[in-house]
Write an enzyme that holds these catalytic residues in place. Structure first.
Site, mmCIF file in Angstrom:
data_model
loop_
_atom_site.group_PDB
_atom_site.id
_atom_site.type_symbol
_atom_site.label_atom_id
_atom_site.label_comp_id
_atom_site.label_asym_id
_atom_site.label_seq_id
_atom_site.Cartn_x
_atom_site.Cartn_y
_atom_site.Cartn_z
ATOM 1 N N PRO A 78 0.749 -1.319 -0.083
ATOM 2 C CA PRO A 78 0.045 0.149 0.063
ATOM 3 C C PRO A 78 0.753 1.128 -0.066
ATOM 4 O O PRO A 78 1.824 1.450 0.640
ATOM 5 C CB PRO A 78 -0.922 -0.213 1.181
ATOM 6 C CG PRO A 78 -0.898 -1.589 1.536
ATOM 7 C CD PRO A 78 0.384 -2.278 1.059
ATOM 8 N N CYS A 79 0.468 2.245 -0.950
ATOM 9 C CA CYS A 79 1.248 3.281 -1.090
ATOM 10 C C CYS A 79 0.782 4.477 -0.264
ATOM 11 O O CYS A 79 1.688 5.687 -0.194
ATOM 12 C CB CYS A 79 1.289 3.654 -2.481
ATOM 13 S SG CYS A 79 -0.169 4.286 -3.408
ATOM 14 N N GLN A 80 -0.252 4.570 0.408
ATOM 15 C CA GLN A 80 -0.696 5.630 1.135
ATOM 16 C C GLN A 80 0.496 6.208 2.011
ATOM 17 O O GLN A 80 0.517 7.732 2.104
ATOM 18 C CB GLN A 80 -2.087 5.455 1.785
ATOM 19 C CG GLN A 80 -3.169 4.900 1.029
ATOM 20 C CD GLN A 80 -3.262 3.451 0.782
ATOM 21 O OE1 GLN A 80 -2.412 2.817 0.819
ATOM 22 N NE2 GLN A 80 -4.493 2.979 0.503
#
Length: 255
Positions: A78-80
């Site tokens: 996940p890049c958040q």
């Protein structure tokens, strides 16, 4: 000719997996916490969807899918936590960045021959901890040849002005991305890609293409669109068109 099998961590609906399938690879499983992705992933990739967090999965479990084949382990954590938006939000506490260490753990436990990891370019400069540097050090300590670069998407025929960090690692020898396929003289535009679609009005779905849909717009939103000049924003609107959040000091920095 040896056989190879692919497992996709953080697989979502399986876009990355489908790319492998189209190139003739045997995708055997995908892992994701979002159960709503199961149907699309399994239907398009003919592979098992594992509805779990990678924190709950062991390398021994993944090896039961790999068998005796050449192992390819891929994933986009996940890049958040690494996005520019998260960098601005000082109060936000998102611990998803630690999942990259879980990726490293599964690499150690499964010992794949090929690894691919993709994420936002800001991962390289993540402030909380040198998570990307540690990821690379772990790979090299395990005998992997590693290469990575920040890819400009239009250079590979994608009609989107984005940059993505792509890492490849191999135990077979040096590995690198394929050369760029496009340059600024022949970039693919959005018009090139979807310009042939027939015009539709808001709230209408094209009968011949289920993906060609226009959301229904309220009369107020239509006024907002018509009041926005080329290259403009809500700051060009009359006050009666502005949202409440834009009238607050906290919302003035979001154009």
């Amino acid at each position: 000719m040896f056989s190879s099998k692919v497992i996709d961590l953080f697989c979502g609906i399986g876009g990355l997996s489908y790319g492998f399938v189209k190139e003739g690879f045997d995708v055997v499983a995908g892992v994701d916490t979002d159960e709503s992705c199961k149907y699309a992933f399994e239907t398009n990739n003919k592979a098992e969807f594992i509805s779990k967090s990678i924190t709950e999965i062991s390398g021994e479990y993944l090896n039961s899918f790999f068998g005796e084949s050449l192992k390819i382990l891929v994933g986009c954590a996940p890049c958040q936590p690494f996005s520019s938006y998260s960098f601005k939000d000082k109060e936000k506490k998102d611990e998803k960045w630690k999942l990259l260490y879980e990726f490293s753990r599964l690499i150690k436990e499964t010992n794949p021959t090929i690894i691919s990891m993709e994420n936002v370019s800001q991962l390289i400069n993540f402030k909380k901890e040198p998570v990307f540097d540690n990821f690379i050090k772990d790979l090299k300590s395990k005998g992997y040849y590693v290469s990575y670069e920040v890819v400009k998407c239009p250079d590979y025929g994608i009609p989107q002005n984005r940059r993505r960090l792509v890492l490849l690692a191999s135990k077979l020898g040096e590995i690198s991305l394929i050369p760029k396929t496009h340059d600024k003289n022949n970039y693919v535009t959005v018009k090139d890609t979807i310009g042939f679609l027939p015009k539709i009005t808001d709230g209408v779905k094209n009968n011949n293409d289920a993906l060609h849909v226009a959301r229904k717009l309220s009369p107020l939103n239509k006024k907002r669109i018509k009041s926005t000049p080329y290259g403009g924003s809500w700051k060009d609107w009359n006050e009666e068109l502005m949202l409440k959040c834009h009238k607050k000091d906290s919302g003035k920095s979001y154009p």
